[in-house]
Design an enzyme around this catalytic site. Sequence first.
Site, PDB file in Angstrom:
ATOM      1  N   GLU A 321       0.813  -1.231   0.000  1.00  0.00           N
ATOM      2  CA  GLU A 321       0.000   0.000   0.000  1.00  0.00           C
ATOM      3  C   GLU A 321       0.842   1.276   0.000  1.00  0.00           C
ATOM      4  O   GLU A 321       0.448   2.290   0.572  1.00  0.00           O
ATOM      5  CB  GLU A 321      -0.959   0.003   1.203  1.00  0.00           C
ATOM      6  N   GLU A 412      -5.518  -7.917   0.016  1.00  0.00           N
ATOM      7  CA  GLU A 412      -6.189  -7.702   1.309  1.00  0.00           C
ATOM      8  C   GLU A 412      -7.619  -7.339   0.994  1.00  0.00           C
ATOM      9  O   GLU A 412      -7.880  -6.579   0.050  1.00  0.00           O
ATOM     10  CB  GLU A 412      -5.586  -6.523   2.096  1.00  0.00           C
TER      11      GLU A 412
END
Length: 466
Positions: A321, A412
């Site tokens: 991320e 995720e």
Amino acid sequence: MGETMRFVLIGVVLVILVASLSIAASSKSIRIEAESGEQIGTQVSTNISGFSGTGYVTGFDKADDKVVMKVQAKAGLYEVRIRYSASNGEKGFELAVNGAKSSGMFAKTGAEFAAVYVGKVELQQGLNKIAIEKGWGWYDVDYVELTPAIASKKPQKLPETLADHKATPRTHALMSYLAGQYGSKTLSGQFDQSECEYIREVTGKTPAILGGDFMDYTPSRIARGANPNGLVEKLIKSAKAGQIITMCWHWNSPSGLLDTPANPWYSGFYTKATKFDIKTVLDNLNSDDYKMLISDIDAIAVQLKKFADADIPVLWRPLHEAEGGWFWWGAKGPESYIKLWKIMFDRLTNHHGLHNLIWVHNCVKQEWYPGDAYVDVVGVDAYPADTSDPLSGNWDDLIKRFDGKKLLAITEFGGVPDVAKMHRFGARWAFFVSWTGNMGPKKMDKEMLSKIYKAPLVVNQGDVKY
Ligand code: CA
């Protein structure tokens, strides 16, 4: 019937008329002007020039603010484009189609309008209700355009090579297996062994992929008393019992931890919790901070080597991320992130000789991509408001860049995604890995959880063969 209700009904009739006219004008696309919808907590404006129709809808600033449009359509899948303005910066929004929500992002436009592709939606025969709901708010909506979607093809065959040219036969076997399933089926996955237990209790199935985090192996955490409690040994046991392992690393910064009540040491992977400046560090290769950066990677290499020694391949997802900027490794932009990615790749494969890694890159923006030579899988992390959101916008954007090159996956997910819907939308993610706690399987209705895990399109632990 009150005045308001009558007004709404007239509005609906008008929208249907306008929509029908649009269909007549173009047999392909249906354009619905936002100003013709029902404004709930929002208003029509004409301040910014360049809008289509008679204005645009603004004022998405309170929780329930939205604009609701109604449209007659033929049942089927449609591509959605929204013309909008987000003058001050990137803004998130929610799109609800007959109640099914998907989340999207409007990029910064300045004081003008831009059209963006936001993904696919399913329309029913006859009347459909399309709402744009606040999300982050503070944007304007000009119109929504719906175009019948062409049936999406399966992804093209992937090359047999891995980024690491010395990858072990077992690592190649796992990648070939994943590539073989890709497009036809989706592997289930779950972070944390206790969450897998829960899934087993509810569904009788075990996720194909088990996720772990090297967080508590980070030297700056160990120095403050963190204890990984033999996580790697436990994961190795699960791998030997047939689960595929994926690892991420919430990397507490090597130095510069603020360690204040607001930003304690154990949140030291966050940008706001450390003074560690990755750009400065990578510009000073003789600095102590750089040496600490490398010795942190070396500490994680020790753990990765335990998997290698047991001949267990790992879906390795470091520096996740980054494009969000909330982790220090992404805080200084794509240039330092890519430099760090390459340093890590070189250190682990060439210096440490770890050849059991399948490299999972976890950013969607092109400028954050380290290059084909350093990546095997491209992953998206998503926590959508509606767990049935197939992330078709992300898929359609990424498949254009990576079809026939890299495997696409959901690395995720907040909850457990609706795999059948994904495939219906043509978003054929290779695997998903759900997060934990209230962002994991316990968030799901048990019946739905069971239905997803038992779906023929889902590959679970017992079905994995490589
Ligand atoms: Ca308009």
